[in-house]
Enzyme design. Sequence first.
Site, short mmCIF file in Angstrom:
data_model
loop_
_atom_site.label_atom_id
_atom_site.label_comp_id
_atom_site.label_asym_id
_atom_site.label_seq_id
_atom_site.Cartn_x
_atom_site.Cartn_y
_atom_site.Cartn_z
N SER A 122 2.34 -20.41 -34.17
CA SER A 122 0.99 -20.64 -33.68
C SER A 122 0.26 -21.67 -34.52
O SER A 122 -0.84 -22.08 -34.17
CB SER A 122 0.21 -19.32 -33.65
OG SER A 122 0.38 -18.63 -34.85
N HIS A 143 4.41 -21.82 -27.25
CA HIS A 143 3.40 -20.92 -27.82
C HIS A 143 2.97 -19.90 -26.76
O HIS A 143 2.08 -20.17 -25.95
CB HIS A 143 2.22 -21.77 -28.32
CG HIS A 143 1.19 -21.01 -29.08
ND1 HIS A 143 -0.09 -21.47 -29.28
CD2 HIS A 143 1.25 -19.81 -29.71
CE1 HIS A 143 -0.77 -20.58 -29.97
NE2 HIS A 143 0.02 -19.56 -30.25
N ASN A 193 -5.76 -23.08 -30.70
CA ASN A 193 -6.45 -22.64 -31.93
C ASN A 193 -7.46 -23.66 -32.44
O ASN A 193 -8.45 -23.29 -33.07
CB ASN A 193 -5.42 -22.32 -33.01
CG ASN A 193 -4.74 -20.99 -32.73
OD1 ASN A 193 -5.35 -20.10 -32.15
ND2 ASN A 193 -3.49 -20.86 -33.12
N1 LIG Z 1 0.78 -11.97 -32.93
C1 LIG Z 1 0.19 -12.88 -32.18
O1 LIG Z 1 -0.88 -12.67 -31.59
C2 LIG Z 1 0.82 -14.25 -32.01
C3 LIG Z 1 0.39 -15.07 -30.96
C4 LIG Z 1 1.04 -16.30 -30.76
C5 LIG Z 1 2.05 -16.69 -31.62
N2 LIG Z 1 2.41 -15.89 -32.67
C6 LIG Z 1 3.49 -16.35 -33.55
O2 LIG Z 1 4.68 -15.64 -33.22
C7 LIG Z 1 5.50 -15.52 -34.39
C8 LIG Z 1 5.84 -14.06 -34.60
O3 LIG Z 1 4.64 -13.33 -34.78
P1 LIG Z 1 4.55 -11.75 -34.58
O4 LIG Z 1 3.10 -11.43 -34.52
O5 LIG Z 1 5.45 -11.34 -33.49
O6 LIG Z 1 5.16 -11.24 -35.98
P2 LIG Z 1 5.75 -9.79 -36.33
O7 LIG Z 1 5.63 -9.68 -37.80
O8 LIG Z 1 5.16 -8.76 -35.43
O9 LIG Z 1 7.32 -9.91 -35.93
C9 LIG Z 1 8.22 -10.75 -36.58
C10 LIG Z 1 9.60 -10.10 -36.55
O10 LIG Z 1 10.56 -11.01 -37.06
C11 LIG Z 1 11.50 -10.28 -37.81
N3 LIG Z 1 12.25 -11.15 -38.71
C12 LIG Z 1 12.01 -11.53 -39.97
N4 LIG Z 1 12.98 -12.33 -40.43
C13 LIG Z 1 13.87 -12.50 -39.42
C14 LIG Z 1 15.08 -13.20 -39.26
N5 LIG Z 1 15.57 -13.93 -40.26
N6 LIG Z 1 15.73 -13.13 -38.07
C15 LIG Z 1 15.23 -12.39 -37.06
N7 LIG Z 1 14.09 -11.68 -37.15
C16 LIG Z 1 13.41 -11.74 -38.31
C17 LIG Z 1 10.66 -9.23 -38.52
O11 LIG Z 1 11.48 -8.15 -38.98
C18 LIG Z 1 9.69 -8.82 -37.41
O12 LIG Z 1 10.21 -7.76 -36.63
C19 LIG Z 1 4.72 -16.16 -35.52
O13 LIG Z 1 5.14 -17.48 -35.67
C20 LIG Z 1 3.29 -16.11 -35.02
O14 LIG Z 1 2.47 -17.10 -35.58
C21 LIG Z 1 1.83 -14.67 -32.88
#
Ligand SMILES: NC(=O)c1ccc[n+]([C@@H]2O[C@H](COP(=O)([O-])OP(=O)(O)OC[C@H]3O[C@@H](n4cnc5c(N)ncnc54)[C@H](O)[C@@H]3O)[C@@H](O)[C@H]2O)c1
Length: 289
Positions: A122, A143, A193
């Site tokens: 993001s 995204h 954003n």
């Molecule tokens: N949460 C939101 O609202 C949102 C919105 C848009 C984009 N994003 C983006 O999405 C991405 C993920 O965010 P999230 O909120 O889902 O995070 P999260 O922490 O909920 O999930 C991330 C997952 O990745 C896993 N992980 C860590 N290392 C890993 C690896 N080497 N291989 C595979 N899995 C691995 C973790 O164990 C975890 O389960 C980020 O880049 C974030 O910026 C988040």
Amino acid sequence: MAIDAIRTVAVLGAGTMGNGIAHVFARCGYTVILRDVEESFLTRARDTITKNLDREVKKGKVAEADISRILGRIQTTTDLSQLARADFAVEAVPERLDLKLAVMREADKLLRPEVILASNTSSISVTTLAAAAGRPDRFIGMHFMNPVPVMVLIEVIRALQTSDETFHTTMALCERLEKKPVAVNDAPGFVSNRVLLPMINEAAFAVMEGVATAEAVDAILILGMNHPMGPLELADFIGLDTCVHILDILLEGFGDSKYRACPLLRKMVAAGWLGRKSGRGFYSYEGKR
Ligand SMILES: NC(=O)c1ccc[n+]([C@@H]2O[C@H](COP(=O)([O-])OP(=O)(O)OC[C@H]3O[C@@H](n4cnc5c(N)ncnc54)[C@H](O)[C@@H]3O)[C@@H](O)[C@H]2O)c1
């Protein structure tokens, strides 16, 4: 890779976004390889997907008879070598540059050369990620918005190196997911954003300066501008720590003080008032989590 050749999609990371991305691909007929680092995270993801599918059945979006077929398309694994079977890959690991770069490099070694690798970042520059990913022309930002099964937008971000073919295939794939892709070029905060966070920040300044309460600021945006949710309630939903983090990225990326995070936001983060996830932000969520 041609759009019709994409049948199996790897999703790296089974957290908030990864489970939603897996859900949507599986619902639209794709086989999904959902990878995380621990079995317990995969179990949690499958539980969440099942719960969210049940919700979609109640809304009439999914037929009850299809649930087991959709769930059957999702193969969970901790074994990275499974990536070799994927025709498309989306990474959704935590928003840390070092971690993303490590995951990209690992994935690049296993994915077939023609496979597109997309990142759900993001805020990290997709041009920087593309340069490190080993397949710069087959790299793109995808995204998704939270919650993924509900939100229709996918902001598709072209890195400087993204080829036209990669771009067109990714846009077509978003359509097949019944989403609305909107294309932008890589820049700090992309468009979502860059436009949203200054509004949230300004709303926080208005509260800090005593211009109005959080409730009043939100009511003005809801009733006067037809926003479905006020900016401060939305900030609580996103997480105030995430809001400050993105503002810092905009400040650094543009070098423009207009992106300076409101001191009230920083103070609330220092207090552990992170919004909905901590039970308190601009509003209280005690008992609502
Ligand atoms: N949460 C939101 O609202 C949102 C919105 C848009 C984009 N994003 C983006 O999405 C991405 C993920 O965010 P999230 O909120 O889902 O995070 P999260 O922490 O909920 O999930 C991330 C997952 O990745 C896993 N992980 C860590 N290392 C890993 C690896 N080497 N291989 C595979 N899995 C691995 C973790 O164990 C975890 O389960 C980020 O880049 C974030 O910026 C988040």
